[in-house]
Design a protein around this motif. Structure first.
Motif, PDB file in Angstrom:
ATOM      1  N   ALA A 112       0.831  -1.213   0.000  1.00  0.00           N
ATOM      2  CA  ALA A 112       0.000   0.000   0.000  1.00  0.00           C
ATOM      3  C   ALA A 112       0.862   1.257   0.000  1.00  0.00           C
ATOM      4  O   ALA A 112       0.569   2.222  -0.716  1.00  0.00           O
ATOM      5  CB  ALA A 112      -0.929  -0.017   1.214  1.00  0.00           C
ATOM      6  N   TYR A 113       1.940   1.247   0.789  1.00  0.00           N
ATOM      7  CA  TYR A 113       2.834   2.418   0.827  1.00  0.00           C
ATOM      8  C   TYR A 113       3.473   2.661  -0.538  1.00  0.00           C
ATOM      9  O   TYR A 113       3.543   3.803  -1.021  1.00  0.00           O
ATOM     10  CB  TYR A 113       3.906   2.194   1.889  1.00  0.00           C
ATOM     11  N   ALA A 114       3.917   1.606  -1.206  1.00  0.00           N
ATOM     12  CA  ALA A 114       4.538   1.759  -2.525  1.00  0.00           C
ATOM     13  C   ALA A 114       3.529   2.278  -3.554  1.00  0.00           C
ATOM     14  O   ALA A 114       3.848   3.139  -4.386  1.00  0.00           O
ATOM     15  CB  ALA A 114       5.134   0.430  -2.978  1.00  0.00           C
ATOM     16  N   LEU A 115       2.307   1.781  -3.511  1.00  0.00           N
ATOM     17  CA  LEU A 115       1.288   2.231  -4.459  1.00  0.00           C
ATOM     18  C   LEU A 115       0.893   3.679  -4.210  1.00  0.00           C
ATOM     19  O   LEU A 115       0.670   4.449  -5.167  1.00  0.00           O
ATOM     20  CB  LEU A 115       0.064   1.316  -4.365  1.00  0.00           C
ATOM     21  N   TYR A 116       0.793   4.098  -2.959  1.00  0.00           N
ATOM     22  CA  TYR A 116       0.468   5.498  -2.661  1.00  0.00           C
ATOM     23  C   TYR A 116       1.569   6.436  -3.178  1.00  0.00           C
ATOM     24  O   TYR A 116       1.284   7.510  -3.725  1.00  0.00           O
ATOM     25  CB  TYR A 116       0.279   5.688  -1.164  1.00  0.00           C
ATOM     26  N   CYS A 117       2.812   6.029  -2.999  1.00  0.00           N
ATOM     27  CA  CYS A 117       3.924   6.865  -3.485  1.00  0.00           C
ATOM     28  C   CYS A 117       3.908   6.966  -5.006  1.00  0.00           C
ATOM     29  O   CYS A 117       4.115   8.045  -5.581  1.00  0.00           O
ATOM     30  CB  CYS A 117       5.254   6.298  -2.999  1.00  0.00           C
ATOM     31  N   HIS A 118       3.623   5.843  -5.666  1.00  0.00           N
ATOM     32  CA  HIS A 118       3.565   5.866  -7.133  1.00  0.00           C
ATOM     33  C   HIS A 118       2.379   6.703  -7.616  1.00  0.00           C
ATOM     34  O   HIS A 118       2.487   7.446  -8.613  1.00  0.00           O
ATOM     35  CB  HIS A 118       3.462   4.443  -7.660  1.00  0.00           C
ATOM     36  N   ALA A 119       1.239   6.607  -6.941  1.00  0.00           N
ATOM     37  CA  ALA A 119       0.076   7.414  -7.315  1.00  0.00           C
ATOM     38  C   ALA A 119       0.350   8.903  -7.120  1.00  0.00           C
ATOM     39  O   ALA A 119      -0.094   9.735  -7.915  1.00  0.00           O
ATOM     40  CB  ALA A 119      -1.136   6.981  -6.486  1.00  0.00           C
ATOM     41  N   ARG A 120       1.122   9.246  -6.069  1.00  0.00           N
ATOM     42  CA  ARG A 120       1.456  10.658  -5.853  1.00  0.00           C
ATOM     43  C   ARG A 120       2.342  11.188  -6.975  1.00  0.00           C
ATOM     44  O   ARG A 120       2.128  12.314  -7.469  1.00  0.00           O
ATOM     45  CB  ARG A 120       2.151  10.823  -4.511  1.00  0.00           C
ATOM     46  N   SER A 121       3.290  10.386  -7.429  1.00  0.00           N
ATOM     47  CA  SER A 121       4.148  10.841  -8.529  1.00  0.00           C
ATOM     48  C   SER A 121       3.351  10.983  -9.825  1.00  0.00           C
ATOM     49  O   SER A 121       3.535  11.951 -10.578  1.00  0.00           O
ATOM     50  CB  SER A 121       5.304   9.861  -8.719  1.00  0.00           C
ATOM     51  N   LEU A 122       2.422  10.037 -10.089  1.00  0.00           N
ATOM     52  CA  LEU A 122       1.583  10.152 -11.283  1.00  0.00           C
ATOM     53  C   LEU A 122       0.675  11.368 -11.212  1.00  0.00           C
ATOM     54  O   LEU A 122       0.479  12.082 -12.213  1.00  0.00           O
ATOM     55  CB  LEU A 122       0.749   8.880 -11.444  1.00  0.00           C
ATOM     56  N   ALA A 123       0.093  11.622 -10.042  1.00  0.00           N
ATOM     57  CA  ALA A 123      -0.778  12.783  -9.887  1.00  0.00           C
ATOM     58  C   ALA A 123       0.002  14.085 -10.067  1.00  0.00           C
ATOM     59  O   ALA A 123      -0.494  15.048 -10.666  1.00  0.00           O
ATOM     60  CB  ALA A 123      -1.452  12.747  -8.516  1.00  0.00           C
ATOM     61  N   GLU A 124       1.226  14.119  -9.552  1.00  0.00           N
ATOM     62  CA  GLU A 124       2.042  15.325  -9.709  1.00  0.00           C
ATOM     63  C   GLU A 124       2.380  15.579 -11.178  1.00  0.00           C
ATOM     64  O   GLU A 124       2.306  16.711 -11.670  1.00  0.00           O
ATOM     65  CB  GLU A 124       3.316  15.177  -8.884  1.00  0.00           C
ATOM     66  N   THR A 125       2.739  14.516 -11.911  1.00  0.00           N
ATOM     67  CA  THR A 125       3.056  14.660 -13.336  1.00  0.00           C
ATOM     68  C   THR A 125       1.833  15.115 -14.126  1.00  0.00           C
ATOM     69  O   THR A 125       1.919  16.017 -14.976  1.00  0.00           O
ATOM     70  CB  THR A 125       3.569  13.325 -13.884  1.00  0.00           C
ATOM     71  N   ALA A 126       0.694  14.493 -13.862  1.00  0.00           N
ATOM     72  CA  ALA A 126      -0.527  14.880 -14.573  1.00  0.00           C
ATOM     73  C   ALA A 126      -0.937  16.302 -14.243  1.00  0.00           C
ATOM     74  O   ALA A 126      -1.396  17.051 -15.119  1.00  0.00           O
ATOM     75  CB  ALA A 126      -1.652  13.903 -14.214  1.00  0.00           C
ATOM     76  N   LEU A 127      -0.757  16.712 -12.989  1.00  0.00           N
ATOM     77  CA  LEU A 127      -1.116  18.070 -12.594  1.00  0.00           C
ATOM     78  C   LEU A 127      -0.244  19.094 -13.303  1.00  0.00           C
ATOM     79  O   LEU A 127      -0.737  20.139 -13.763  1.00  0.00           O
ATOM     80  CB  LEU A 127      -0.991  18.201 -11.080  1.00  0.00           C
ATOM     81  N   GLN A 128       1.024  18.812 -13.425  1.00  0.00           N
ATOM     82  CA  GLN A 128       1.909  19.738 -14.130  1.00  0.00           C
ATOM     83  C   GLN A 128       1.534  19.856 -15.604  1.00  0.00           C
ATOM     84  O   GLN A 128       1.541  20.951 -16.178  1.00  0.00           O
ATOM     85  CB  GLN A 128       3.360  19.268 -13.981  1.00  0.00           C
ATOM     86  N   LYS A 129       1.191  18.748 -16.234  1.00  0.00           N
ATOM     87  CA  LYS A 129       0.833  18.789 -17.651  1.00  0.00           C
ATOM     88  C   LYS A 129      -0.489  19.510 -17.873  1.00  0.00           C
ATOM     89  O   LYS A 129      -0.657  20.254 -18.847  1.00  0.00           O
ATOM     90  CB  LYS A 129       0.760  17.369 -18.209  1.00  0.00           C
ATOM     91  N   PHE A 130      -1.453  19.293 -16.970  1.00  0.00           N
ATOM     92  CA  PHE A 130      -2.737  19.994 -17.122  1.00  0.00           C
ATOM     93  C   PHE A 130      -2.576  21.492 -16.893  1.00  0.00           C
ATOM     94  O   PHE A 130      -3.242  22.298 -17.554  1.00  0.00           O
ATOM     95  CB  PHE A 130      -3.768  19.415 -16.143  1.00  0.00           C
ATOM     96  N   GLN A 131      -1.734  21.874 -15.952  1.00  0.00           N
ATOM     97  CA  GLN A 131      -1.519  23.302 -15.706  1.00  0.00           C
ATOM     98  C   GLN A 131      -0.742  23.963 -16.828  1.00  0.00           C
ATOM     99  O   GLN A 131      -0.872  25.174 -17.054  1.00  0.00           O
ATOM    100  CB  GLN A 131      -0.786  23.486 -14.378  1.00  0.00           C
ATOM    101  N   ALA A 132       0.062  23.187 -17.543  1.00  0.00           N
ATOM    102  CA  ALA A 132       0.806  23.754 -18.670  1.00  0.00           C
ATOM    103  C   ALA A 132      -0.100  24.055 -19.858  1.00  0.00           C
ATOM    104  O   ALA A 132       0.217  24.921 -20.678  1.00  0.00           O
ATOM    105  CB  ALA A 132       1.918  22.798 -19.092  1.00  0.00           C
ATOM    106  N   VAL A 133      -1.233  23.341 -19.955  1.00  0.00           N
ATOM    107  CA  VAL A 133      -2.180  23.587 -21.040  1.00  0.00           C
ATOM    108  C   VAL A 133      -2.996  24.829 -20.710  1.00  0.00           C
ATOM    109  O   VAL A 133      -3.416  25.041 -19.561  1.00  0.00           O
ATOM    110  CB  VAL A 133      -3.095  22.364 -21.240  1.00  0.00           C
ATOM    111  N   ASN A 134      -3.243  25.642 -21.724  1.00  0.00           N
ATOM    112  CA  ASN A 134      -3.964  26.902 -21.487  1.00  0.00           C
ATOM    113  C   ASN A 134      -5.419  26.651 -21.110  1.00  0.00           C
ATOM    114  O   ASN A 134      -5.936  27.229 -20.158  1.00  0.00           O
ATOM    115  CB  ASN A 134      -3.887  27.776 -22.750  1.00  0.00           C
ATOM    116  N   ASN A 135      -6.070  25.794 -21.846  1.00  0.00           N
ATOM    117  CA  ASN A 135      -7.496  25.533 -21.605  1.00  0.00           C
ATOM    118  C   ASN A 135      -7.680  24.178 -20.918  1.00  0.00           C
ATOM    119  O   ASN A 135      -8.447  23.322 -21.370  1.00  0.00           O
ATOM    120  CB  ASN A 135      -8.273  25.569 -22.926  1.00  0.00           C
ATOM    121  N   GLY A 136      -6.929  23.963 -19.837  1.00  0.00           N
ATOM    122  CA  GLY A 136      -7.054  22.704 -19.118  1.00  0.00           C
ATOM    123  C   GLY A 136      -8.370  22.586 -18.368  1.00  0.00           C
ATOM    124  O   GLY A 136      -8.982  23.592 -17.979  1.00  0.00           O
ATOM    125  N   ASP A 137      -8.800  21.360 -18.178  1.00  0.00           N
ATOM    126  CA  ASP A 137     -10.048  21.102 -17.464  1.00  0.00           C
ATOM    127  C   ASP A 137      -9.844  21.408 -15.981  1.00  0.00           C
ATOM    128  O   ASP A 137      -9.067  20.745 -15.284  1.00  0.00           O
ATOM    129  CB  ASP A 137     -10.464  19.642 -17.651  1.00  0.00           C
TER     130      ASP A 137
END
Length: 663
Positions: free
Chosen positions: A514-539
């Motif tokens: 569970a600890y390993a999966l939470y850490c991996h989910a946090r890294s995926l969420a951080e990457t996705a958040l950065q990409k969505f914020q880089a888009v001008n018309n992000g959802d």
């Protein structure tokens, strides 16, 4: 006088053996009585029916008053017997029909199954009443007032009307609507239903109690209104019948048990749309098309004719509107639409999309949105089937085939988008039930594994949609942007899936995974958040969800880390406690004693009814017990004893040729 002298002993003896008056229905007499009655005058034969104290007075002392009084007594007996033969039957018509309809098909709109049930029910009623119509040639036996001697005869009339009505509604559900021939048959079956419903109301007015008569009148009025409603004529008469039925059910809703009151109120609500539509046709109401659609969203068997009529009106309006629709716009492409059926299907889907994606979508409950999504999928699938048929009949025209292939691709892409939106709705609904033990409708709480499965579907949907859009050769900027958006959504779905997968491992007690999966989910969420914020018309909605997900991943990973350390530190202590509590009997000392161990104490061994605990009667399977066993004997002297040789006593083997024969 000699004749009278001979008759009197016989009459007196007969009066002694049967002092009561003879039954007026008795027709069979013995041979001796017929002979004597034929010999005597009429006055004397009547005296045989009187009691003995009248006969003692003599046949000539009885006057006309005694004869008149006896006649009055016979008339009273006849009137009392007629009152007993004509009882008042009671039928809860609405409750009986509602129960039969919901249990035999109409819960899902299956009128064929309900019609077959009515036919089987009538067969059983005819057989039990012995009211069959002949073995060879069919000869109908009419049900009249004199025929109805028990309540099952009224059931026969009622289920005959229901069978005709369900047959008409079955013809109404034909794909693409009934044609002219089927419509004539449909109206004929409705006429038959009106005929039997009217007969049922007439018989209930005579043989039934007041409530049964009222319900039968309301049922007949509803059938008459349904017939006129289907015929598109006499809207005033149809309105009057629907209003009379509604008035009866409104009054019946004030009396009786709770279930009957609820059913009457439901029937009033089902009749209301038909009344408003009749008012609209008469001209006394100014209803808009949107209001009619809202009325048509109600459920109930009484609304099926109204829905069919409303669907026919809307289909006609769509056909008129589809005449001006010549192209389908999608991601910068324009595809011509030549088939009218394809236009109507696409237009129907676009109208339904306004209800789900419009401003009023937030006020709709999730169950209603899911129903609208199903209708959207049906409309788009109909459009795709029409396009495939056009492709099969297109021949060798390359331009027409290219346009049809592009239109098919565009419709499939829109269908994929709506599928993703529907699955996102399911995810939101499941998340709302995740933290609850049970919701308002007594449903089970959502497990994290269910959300993992939903996110697997979303990942598959986004992958299929991205492959479909990127399959073309000359891609426009809109298509490229749409593909990138699908990839970003896929990354966000992966982060969500990883988080709920870690939650399922956490509930299973696997802290490291569970600890390993939470850490991996946090890294995926951080990457996705950065990409969505880089888009001008992000959802913005997805961005907010990713921020919440990032915080939850961080907090849950800390909790899992701390919980794992605590469990590791407490592991030796817990192990020592478990070892110290082990005993040979296998029964804990703190546990309450069993019933067989405390027979002298008056206490319950089963426990209270509101507490879910195992009964303490006897331990099963029984625990192990220590028992005595035989001692182990080791024979150590055996290997040190020299035993004498016995070779001289053993039998010697005979060898030679002759020994084979004599042994």
């Amino acid at each position: 006088m000699n004749y009278n002298y001979k008759l009197c002993p016989f009459t007196c003896a007969r009066a002694v053996t049967a002092p009561k008056a003879r039954d007026h229905t008795q027709t069979s007499t013995s041979h001796r009585e017929r002979e004597i009655t034929a010999r005597q005058p009429p006055e004397k034969s009547i005296q045989l029916q009187y009691p003995i104290h009248h006969l003692i007075q003599g046949p000539f002392e009885m006057g006309k008053d005694s004869q008149a009084s006896s006649a009055m007594e016979i008339d009273d007996l006849k009137s009392n017997s007629s009152d007993q033969i004509a009882p008042k039957f009671s039928i809860n018509v609405l409750q009986l029909l509602k129960s039969a309809q919901m249990q035999h098909g109409l819960r899902h709109g299956d009128y064929t199954r309900y019609r077959r049930y009515c036919t089987a029910r009538l067969r059983r009623l005819y057989k039990s009443l012995k009211f069959t119509h002949g073995r060879g040639k069919y000869t109908r036996r009419a049900i009249t007032e004199s025929t109805v001697t028990e309540v099952r005869f009224l059931h026969v009339v009622l289920y005959t009307a229901e069978r005709a009505w369900s047959h008409a509604m079955e013809k109404r559900q034909v794909l693409d609507g009934p044609n002219a021939r089927q419509r004539i048959y449909l109206i004929g079956r409705l006429r038959k239903a009106v005929k039997w419903a009217t007969l049922f109301a007439q018989l209930c007015a005579i043989k039934g109690d007041s409530r049964t008569s009222l319900e039968a009148e309301a049922y007949a009025s509803f059938m008459k209104g349904s017939l006129l409603f289907e015929q598109d004529q006499n809207w005033d008469t149809a309105l009057m019948n629907f209003k009379s039925a509604r008035a009866v059910y409104e009054e019946l809703a004030k009396y009786g048990d709770l279930e009957s009151q609820v059913l009457c109120r439901e029937r009033v609500e089902e009749l209301e749309p038909s009344i408003r539509y009749c008012l609209h046709k008469v001209g006394e109401s100014n209803l808009q098309a949107s209001e009619l659609l809202q009325i048509g969203e109600m459920e109930g068997p009484a609304l099926d004719l109204f829905k069919a009529k409303l669907e026919a009106v809307m289909a006609e309006a769509r056909s008129q509107q589809a005449a001006s629709m010549t192209e389908f716009h999608w991601l910068g492409h324009r595809f011509p639409i030549s088939n009218p059926k394809t236009r109507v299907s696409i237009l129907k889907a676009q109208e339904l999309e306004k209800d789900v994606l419009g401003s009023s979508a937030n006020s709709l409950p999730p169950e209603k949105k899911l129903g609208i999504f199903d209708k959207i999928f049906t409309a788009y699938h109909e459009a795709r089937s029409c396009i495939r048929n056009d492709l099969a009949s297109a021949g060798n025209s390359e331009n027409v085939k290219d346009d049809l292939n592009g239109l098919d691709k565009a419709v499939s892409a829109v269908l994929g988008q709506r599928t993703i939106e529907r699955n996102q709705l399911l995810v939101n609904n499941a998340k709302s039930k995740l933290t609850k033990r049970r919701d308002d409708k007594n449903e089970k709480a959502t497990k994290p594994e269910e959300l993992v499965r939903l996110y697997d579907l979303l990942l598959q949907n986004t992958s299929d949609l991205s492959d479909l859009v990127s399959s073309g050769r000359d891609r426009k900027p809109e298509e490229v942007a749409f593909t990138e958006d699908c990839e970003l959504k896929s990354l966000a779905f992966r982060a969500e899936r990883c988080f709920f997968l870690g939650r399922s491992y956490s509930l299973a007690g696997k802290r490291v995974e569970a600890y390993a999966l939470y850490c991996h989910a946090r890294s995926l969420a951080e990457t996705a958040l950065q990409k969505f914020q880089a888009v001008n018309n992000g959802d913005q909605m997805i961005i907010e969800e990713l921020k919440i997900l990032y915080d939850e991943c961080r907090s849950n990973s800390c909790i899992e880390h701390a919980t794992g350390i605590m469990e590791e530190l407490k592991a030796p202590e817990n192990l020592s406690k478990k070892i110290s509590s082990i005993n040979l009997t296998g029964v804990d000392k703190k546990v309450e004693k069993f019933l067989l161990e405390k027979l002298d104490v008056y206490e319950s061994a089963v426990g209270e009814s509101n507490v879910k605990s195992a009964p303490r009667i006897e331990a099963f399977p029984p625990s192990f017990q220590s028992i005595t066993r035989n001692p182990i004997v080791l024979d150590l002297a055996y290997n040190h004893i020299d035993f004498p040789s016995l070779q001289h006593r053993m039998r010697k083997d005979k060898s030679g040729f002759l020994s084979r024969f004599w042994g």
